[in-house]
Structures are given as C-alpha cells and as structure tokens.
Scaffold this motif. Structure first.
Motif, PDB file in Angstrom:
ATOM      1  N   ALA A  88      -6.592  -0.897  -4.381  1.00  0.00           N
ATOM      2  CA  ALA A  88      -6.967  -2.036  -5.221  1.00  0.00           C
ATOM      3  C   ALA A  88      -8.473  -2.056  -5.478  1.00  0.00           C
ATOM      4  O   ALA A  88      -8.921  -2.365  -6.589  1.00  0.00           O
ATOM      5  CB  ALA A  88      -6.530  -3.339  -4.552  1.00  0.00           C
ATOM      6  N   THR A 103      -3.634  -0.059   1.056  1.00  0.00           N
ATOM      7  CA  THR A 103      -3.416  -0.821  -0.168  1.00  0.00           C
ATOM      8  C   THR A 103      -4.720  -1.396  -0.689  1.00  0.00           C
ATOM      9  O   THR A 103      -4.982  -1.408  -1.900  1.00  0.00           O
ATOM     10  CB  THR A 103      -2.414  -1.954   0.093  1.00  0.00           C
ATOM     11  N   SER A 104      -5.564  -1.856   0.212  1.00  0.00           N
ATOM     12  CA  SER A 104      -6.839  -2.436  -0.185  1.00  0.00           C
ATOM     13  C   SER A 104      -7.745  -1.380  -0.824  1.00  0.00           C
ATOM     14  O   SER A 104      -8.468  -1.666  -1.782  1.00  0.00           O
ATOM     15  CB  SER A 104      -7.541  -3.048   1.027  1.00  0.00           C
TER      16      SER A 104
END
Length: 319
Positions: A104, A100-101
């Motif tokens: 992002a 997820t990082s």
C-alpha cells in the motif's frame, strides 16, 4: 470559475468531508450552477466514484460505499499520517500486515507530490519498527468481529477448547495484542478474549440490544483485566515520582499507572506470588508506599530483613 479538473477534485473533497450535501450548497461552495454540479457528479461516477442522488425537497448528493475503491483525495497532513501509519504497521500485531502495508505504501508513494514524498522518505529512513513477536491476530478475524460489533450481532467462537457465545462490543489494541471486550451470554458477565486465540464460527448469531459498557475507559478496563484482576494478589502502590517517569519503568503489560498529582502516582499491579510482587516493586527504582494488600507490606518487611542480614554477612553495611 475553477478549471474542470480542479473543480472535480474540490467536489470530491467536499463529498468525502461530509456525508450529505444539497445541490444548492455544493453549487455555492464551488461557485457554479446546480446544473454544473449535476454534470460534475456524472463525471465522478464515470471515474468510479459511487455517488447517490436524491431529488425533491431535502434531496442532494452522498458519496456511497462502492464495490471498488477509487483513489482517495488526501490533504498534506492526511497523506503523511497514512504513510506514517503504514510504516509502523509492522508492530500492530496483525498477521501479514507488514507485507500488505509495504504494498500500500508503494502505491501511495507513486502519487505523493515530491515535497511530501521527501518528507515521508526522510521519516521512513530514520525510523526502525520492531516487529511483533509471538502470535498475531488474523485480519479476517478482526474484520469479522468488527462487522459483528457494528451490526450488533452475537458471535460464537472456539476459545481454549470451548465454544463461547458472546455479544461483541469493542476491539482494543494493547501493545502487541488485540482483545475483544464482550458480554458472555453463558456466564452473564463481561469478559475479554485475545483475538489471536479465537476462531469464529459461522454464521453469526441473532441481533442483540446493546447494554451499557462495563467502563467509560475501556483501555483502562482492559489493562486492569490483563495485569491485575486475574491474579490472587492485587497491589495498589503510591509511587513518589511523576507519572511520566513511572510509566517509563512500568509497561502496560505489567501494570496500570495513574497520576495523583505532579509528584506522585498510583501503580496497580497483580501477581499470584508475593515474592514476585515484592521484587517488581523494589526494581521499579522509586520510593513508594503500599496501599493494598497489607500482606504485601508485611512480606516486604520480612524480605527487607532477609536482604539486610545477607548484606551484613557479606560485610556490607546498609545504605
């Protein structure tokens, strides 16, 4: 007067910096008329920013939470902080957070000015993050528990084969693990729970009136609860070395290090086995004294004699 696009960014930054603004205060900051402020607020709403407005005396504008997340306005230091945080998230002990990082960070990289993109890229190329080994916390569970903490709602969850009913107070991140500090209603006492081991039940329970926390420093409280309190033998050692040097040798998962002065510090450490405690204290590599328990000091004396005799039988003189 600022150009319209620059003024909108300035207005958005002001709304993000403080929860409430009067129309007059915003007009003074932007050096425009209150009418222009109203038009600019309408333009931000069209761009997806949920802004509440109240009229009359004491009225003004407030940036509210919305159903969608519009672009954030970040200054240089904030943008770098977010990028660094995303790059190091792999070690946070949250399931799937690394992937997820990365997504992002890719989105953030697209909108960073070239000067910041270079700084973040340089840092990213030089830093290697060690991923968390072992069980990790589910982000959905963390979010659910955090919401219950915010709203003062009791939660029930399955934990080690039993159902627990608690008043949740704080989530504490300690190394690779996340812990919940909560008041256990059945045991009428404070308890800590590993988040990766609990499965919440729905719905949440009734509201509760918050009680005083068990300690001002919850990080220290948790560390003692993990490294010392659960064990039969709880040692307090005075180490004759600066706290920084000792902390390098005693990780938070092993013991709690606290300064006394510039040259000494205390180490609190626990074990169910005196032999293990004795080996740990000797392996730290510092001169030390045993404050508690007396049984450890006596055990060290016996162990020292045993090791001394073994060295002599091996033809080695004591140093």
């Amino acid at each position: 007067m600022l150009e319209t696009s620059a003024r909108l960014l300035r207005l958005l930054g002001l709304l993000q910096a403080h929860r409430d603004w009067s129309g007059t205060a915003l007009a003074e900051r932007l050096r425009v008329s209150p009418r222009t402020v109203r038009r600019d607020v309408d333009k931000l709403r069209l761009l997806g920013y949920p802004i509440n407005a109240t009229g009359g005396v004491g009225g003004g504008y407030q940036l509210a939470a919305g159903a969608t997340l519009p672009p954030l306005l970040l200054d240089d230091e904030e943008a770098i902080a977010v990028a660094v945080g995303l790059r190091t998230a792999a070690a946070s002990g949250v399931t799937g957070i690394a992937e997820t990082s990365v997504r992002a960070l890719a989105k953030l990289d697209q909108v960073l000015p070239s000067r910041l993109r270079h700084k973040v890229g340089t840092l990213g190329a030089a830093v290697v993050t060690t991923p968390t080994l072992g069980p990790t916390a589910d982000p959905a569970v963390l979010t659910a528990v955090a919401a219950a903490i915010r709203d003062h709602l009791r939660v029930r969850f399955d934990y080690k084969g039993a159902v627990r009913d608690v008043e949740p107070y704080r989530l504490v991140h300690n190394g690779p693990r996340w812990y919940l500090v909560a008041w256990d209603t059945e045991r009428a006492d404070w308890r800590t729970f590993r988040v990766d081991r609990l499965t919440p039940r729905v719905p949440t329970g009734p509201r509760f009136t918050p009680r005083p926390l068990p300690a001002d420093d919850l990080a220290r409280y948790l560390s003692l609860g993990v490294t010392t309190s659960p064990y039969r033998w709880q040692a307090v050692l005075v180490m004759h070395a600066p706290v920084g040097e000792v902390a390098d040798e005693v990780p938070p998962s092993i013991g709690v290090v606290e300064p006394i002065d510039g040259d000494t510090c205390t180490v609190r450490i626990g074990s169910d086995d005196l032999d293990q405690l004795a080996v740990w204290t000797a392996a730290f590599g510092f001169e030390f004294e045993v404050r508690e328990p007396p049984e450890l000091a006596a055990h060290l004396a016996r162990l020292t004699g045993r090791l001394d005799r073994a060295a002599r039988r091996s033809g080695q003189e004591p140093v």
